[in-house]
Scaffold this active site. Structure first.
Site, mmCIF file in Angstrom:
data_model
loop_
_atom_site.group_PDB
_atom_site.id
_atom_site.type_symbol
_atom_site.label_atom_id
_atom_site.label_comp_id
_atom_site.label_asym_id
_atom_site.label_seq_id
_atom_site.Cartn_x
_atom_site.Cartn_y
_atom_site.Cartn_z
ATOM 1 N N LYS A 157 0.737 -1.150 0.016
ATOM 2 C CA LYS A 157 0.086 0.170 0.004
ATOM 3 C C LYS A 157 0.831 1.257 0.130
ATOM 4 O O LYS A 157 1.163 1.813 1.018
ATOM 5 C CB LYS A 157 -1.184 0.000 1.059
ATOM 6 C CG LYS A 157 -2.219 0.749 1.018
ATOM 7 C CD LYS A 157 -3.254 0.471 2.335
ATOM 8 C CE LYS A 157 -4.240 1.771 2.203
ATOM 9 N NZ LYS A 157 -5.170 1.871 1.106
HETATM 10 N N1 PPE Z 1 -7.762 -1.631 -2.710
HETATM 11 C C1 PPE Z 1 -7.436 -0.401 -2.736
HETATM 12 C C2 PPE Z 1 -6.682 -0.055 -3.904
HETATM 13 C C3 PPE Z 1 -7.247 0.334 -1.564
HETATM 14 O O1 PPE Z 1 -6.904 1.432 -1.430
HETATM 15 C C4 PPE Z 1 -8.138 0.034 -0.456
HETATM 16 C C5 PPE Z 1 -8.173 0.720 0.617
HETATM 17 C C6 PPE Z 1 -8.754 -1.248 -0.542
HETATM 18 C C7 PPE Z 1 -8.447 -2.154 -1.576
HETATM 19 C C8 PPE Z 1 -9.437 -2.018 0.548
HETATM 20 O O2 PPE Z 1 -8.639 -2.218 1.519
HETATM 21 P P1 PPE Z 1 -8.954 -2.192 3.177
HETATM 22 O O3 PPE Z 1 -9.150 -0.781 3.598
HETATM 23 O O4 PPE Z 1 -7.983 -3.053 3.812
HETATM 24 O O5 PPE Z 1 -10.373 -2.906 3.096
HETATM 25 N N2 PPE Z 1 -8.254 2.025 0.597
HETATM 26 C C9 PPE Z 1 -7.943 3.175 1.720
HETATM 27 C C10 PPE Z 1 -7.582 4.412 1.274
HETATM 28 C C11 PPE Z 1 -8.904 5.341 0.744
HETATM 29 C C12 PPE Z 1 -8.447 6.683 0.331
HETATM 30 O O6 PPE Z 1 -9.279 7.375 -0.401
HETATM 31 O O7 PPE Z 1 -7.577 7.333 1.030
HETATM 32 C C13 PPE Z 1 -9.147 2.942 2.926
HETATM 33 O O8 PPE Z 1 -10.040 2.383 2.514
HETATM 34 O O9 PPE Z 1 -8.832 3.445 3.798
#
Ligand code: PPE
Length: 305
Positions: A157
């Site tokens: 990430k």
């Molecule tokens: N894919 C991506 C690309 C992603 O950034 C997130 C979280 C997810 C999947 C879901 O992951 P999880 O939060 O572990 O379920 N995205 C983060 C950032 C969003 C933002 O706009 O900043 C979040 O949801 O916190």
């Protein structure tokens, strides 16, 4: 965004408006930061952070990929997250820890740069609107593809990955949609710019596998487990555009997005064009769990006090 009092920066509390960095910070120029998005919910037993351990572990995994040695233990970061919530007297908030190559040398080799760490918390309501949570949102399949494993590691990430997400988001918004959906280089559905994606077909819940080039979302993992516990069949398999168009239901998962139904993709109405019944069941279970209303999943809650 809604300001709060203090931000944790390299082990010290700094006033929100003073939480600044040098303009020549490595990560600002080269995208060399790794971060997390976590939520704290006000449960019936007080504020609790949802799956804190897994989020901090993922941040350390991301850091490892970028050869970044975070100068704190995972336990120290977990404690700092909870302390920062207490310090700001918040009951519910979004949490953004970030570790990044800081200021010292310019140029691509970051090995002499310090690793700076910050943790910010602030109230962040629904990501895709209150209405979106109930009725679903309209999405566009992006002309931008998801970062490929040969180009940037999608599982890490890293801030760099989000330049790709920003392009997809801007395109979707400028075309009059609420969110983007990105495919991988093989043209298969990967995820949203900040969310994982699921479809429902004939009672089965389907989501792209790791090999589709997704971030392994912690909400995704939670929903897979919860669905299986509810007796719903979940499969991880490739999803094509047409699978998505003809799905009975579709939804996004993510820390920020929580569980958000998708009601339209590229002008094709999904199912009945509103939140589907399985989506609703999983969404309502998810909110019960994060709000501490389901004892079975107490293990996922890290109480702040
Ligand atoms: N894919 C991506 C690309 C992603 O950034 C997130 C979280 C997810 C999947 C879901 O992951 P999880 O939060 O572990 O379920 N995205 C983060 C950032 C969003 C933002 O706009 O900043 C979040 O949801 O916190």
């Amino acid at each position: 965004m809604q300001k709060v009092d203090k931000i944790w920066m390299n082990g010290k509390y700094v006033a929100w408006d003073e939480a600044k960095i040098h303009v020549l910070t490595h990560a600002l120029h080269y995208g060399t930061g790794v971060f997390e998005g976590i939520r704290c919910y006000n449960t019936v037993k007080g504020p609790a952070v949802f799956r804190l351990k897994e989020h901090v572990q993922r941040m350390y995994n991301s850091a490892k990929v970028y050869m970044m040695k975070i100068p704190y233990s995972q336990e120290e970061v977990r404690n700092a997250v909870k302390q920062t919530i207490r310090e700001n007297k918040l009951k519910e908030c979004y949490i953004r820890p970030i570790a990044y190559y800081g200021y010292s040398e310019m140029g691509l080799n970051p090995s002499k740069n310090p690793i700076d760490v910050a943790i910010a918390v602030w109230p962040w309501g629904t990501y895709l609107g209150e209405e979106g949570l109930k009725k679903g949102i309209r999405c566009k399949i992006s002309s931008w593809c998801r970062v490929d494993v040969r180009i940037l590691p999608p599982q890490a990430k890293a801030t760099a990955n989000y330049a790709n997400s920003v392009l997809a988001k801007l395109e979707a918004i400028n075309c009059g949609f609420e969110e983007a959906i990105v495919t991988n280089l093989d043209g298969m559905i990967a995820e949203g710019p900040g969310e994982n994606i699921f479809i429902v077909k004939d009672g089965q819940v389907i989501t792209p596998p790791g090999s589709a080039g997704i971030l392994f979302g912690i909400t995704r993992d939670s929903i897979i487990k919860v669905a299986r516990d509810m007796g719903i069949e979940v499969v991880e398999r490739e999803i094509s555009r047409e699978d998505l168009f003809i799905a009975d239901e579709a939804f996004f998962t993510g820390t920020a997005a929580e569980v958000t139904p998708i009601r339209e993709v590229d002008h094709r109405v999904i199912g009945n064009g509103t939140r589907g019944p399985i989506t609703e069941k999983l969404q309502s279970k998810f909110f019960d769990i994060v709000k501490g209303k389901d004892e079975k999943y107490f293990g996922w809650l890290d109480f702040v006090k």
